[in-house]
Design an enzyme around this catalytic site. Sequence first.
Site, PDB file in Angstrom:
ATOM      1  CG  ASP A  92      48.401  61.852  78.209  1.00 24.35           C
ATOM      2  OD1 ASP A  92      48.552  61.082  79.176  1.00 24.35           O
ATOM      3  OD2 ASP A  92      48.911  61.661  77.095  1.00 24.35           O
ATOM      4  CG  ASP A 131      49.261  57.157  81.859  1.00 20.91           C
ATOM      5  OD1 ASP A 131      49.174  58.391  81.763  1.00 20.91           O
ATOM      6  OD2 ASP A 131      49.316  56.406  80.872  1.00 20.91           O
TER       7      ASP A 131
END
Length: 441
Positions: A109, A318
């Site tokens: 992440d 992202d």
Amino acid sequence: MALRGNLPVLLLLFAAAATASGKSARLDLFPAAPGASVTARARGDRRRHAYISAQLPSRRGGRQRVAAEVASSSAVSLPMSSGAYAGTGQYFVKVLVGTPAQEFTLVADTGSELTWVKCAGGASPPGLVFRPEASKSWAPVPCSSDTCKLDVPFSLANCSSSASPCSYDYRYKEGSAGALGVVGTDSATIALPGGKVAQLQDVVLGCSSTHDGQSFKSVDGVLSLGNAKISFASRAAARFGGSFSYCLVDHLAPRNATGYLAFGPGQVPRTPATQTKLFLDPAMPFYGVKVDAVHVAGQALDIPAEVWDPKSGGVILDSGTTLTVLATPAYKAVVAALTKLLAGVPKVDFPPFEHCYNWTAPRPGAPEIPKLAVQFTGCARLEPPAKSYVIDVKPGVKCIGLQEGEWPGVSVIGNIMQQEHLWEFDLKNMEVRFMPSTCTR
Ligand SMILES: *[C@@H]1O[C@H](CO)[C@@H](O)[C@H](O)[C@H]1NC(C)=O
Ligand SMILES: *[C@@H]1O[C@H](CO)[C@@H](O)[C@H](O)[C@H]1NC(C)=O
Ligand SMILES: *[C@@H]1O[C@H](CO)[C@@H](O)[C@H](O)[C@H]1NC(C)=O
């Protein structure tokens, strides 16, 4: 080295990087939930986008204050579960932590600062948790330390004695679980080309005694790839030449198809056509990029420049967001251009997607999916395959796989848009580089 596919899934899969420097390391990266419904992913993205947006005021205020704002805000209609924090529809990576090493499957992440793993104490079934007391290299981070007070996100202010452990709490709202635990440091084991093993010492690690059972059912925690002092990415990049890279396979690829996460420079050639500047904010983990234009079928769309301006909006890359989110003016322009060119294809309903098409059979004379390109500042241009923005949601149905984000607000290039490309985050030179790749080498 064609290691992938031959090793049991439970091994840490590192393969030699193509660069023969011996100074890089690589591990496999695989889609979190092949076949998981795109609809569920879209909902996870909404929560995550709310979380990302809620972080933006931290440019001005402190992190603690932002956490409090989120907790007390009744205006946030979407549940701020850990789905908001860790998202869904993600890519997993296997890592070994502690001494002796224990293996975990973590979400890779780029939006996270803190790497954390499930620990005993919650509802976790035995055997799947990290046991700090069993690791010889584990050291608690005291709550009085600067690391706890300044670097750990959502660290708790309670610190009865200076030697007490640093605690964190990601649970923003009643009824939604997040992660709650204590922070320590431990070593992470990394295998290098040639069968050697390297250890990253003193990696900051959260030990979560409580976590969201929904989002973390099939995963043991989060590997933080965000830009932050305590993140795994910063730590590993510092050790391996200042950069990290990932290559994401098609999210619909079978489970045995894996991409990879690599540490070490030189994954993507450094040329004007492959690179653009990274905009990093010390208060946030996100990787900002500057978009100049979006093209559909070769035409630059009419989108106000403020949408791309970090002051009013801006764009981040992202790995933890699935569907790309475009702030309203950009969303409307892109969708208008795509739908106009797809007007000849019969539409079908498939909420929450707004524009879906019956793509059952090849229809003679049916339009092709128009090409979409994202022009970054400089010469670099992302030209994703059509399946990265007009996505398969079920057999015979394709939808425009973009989500509308608030305006003013940040736009997010999600992991489907990034798939089948190799992305190198060069933290040393503050650049991101990318190129198309099948991620299979
Ligand atoms: C993945 O599995 C499929 C069948 O499930 C097989 O056809 C394919 O060859 C496998 N690919 C690799 C890289 O092992
Ligand atoms: C701080 O509060 C959390 C949550 O209530 C608790 O788990 C933790 O033990 C506390 N830490 C200290 C040092 O008192
Ligand atoms: C798509 O069109 C085909 C042929 O016209 C039809 O049989 C099918 O039911 C349609 N699919 C959907 C999801 O509407």
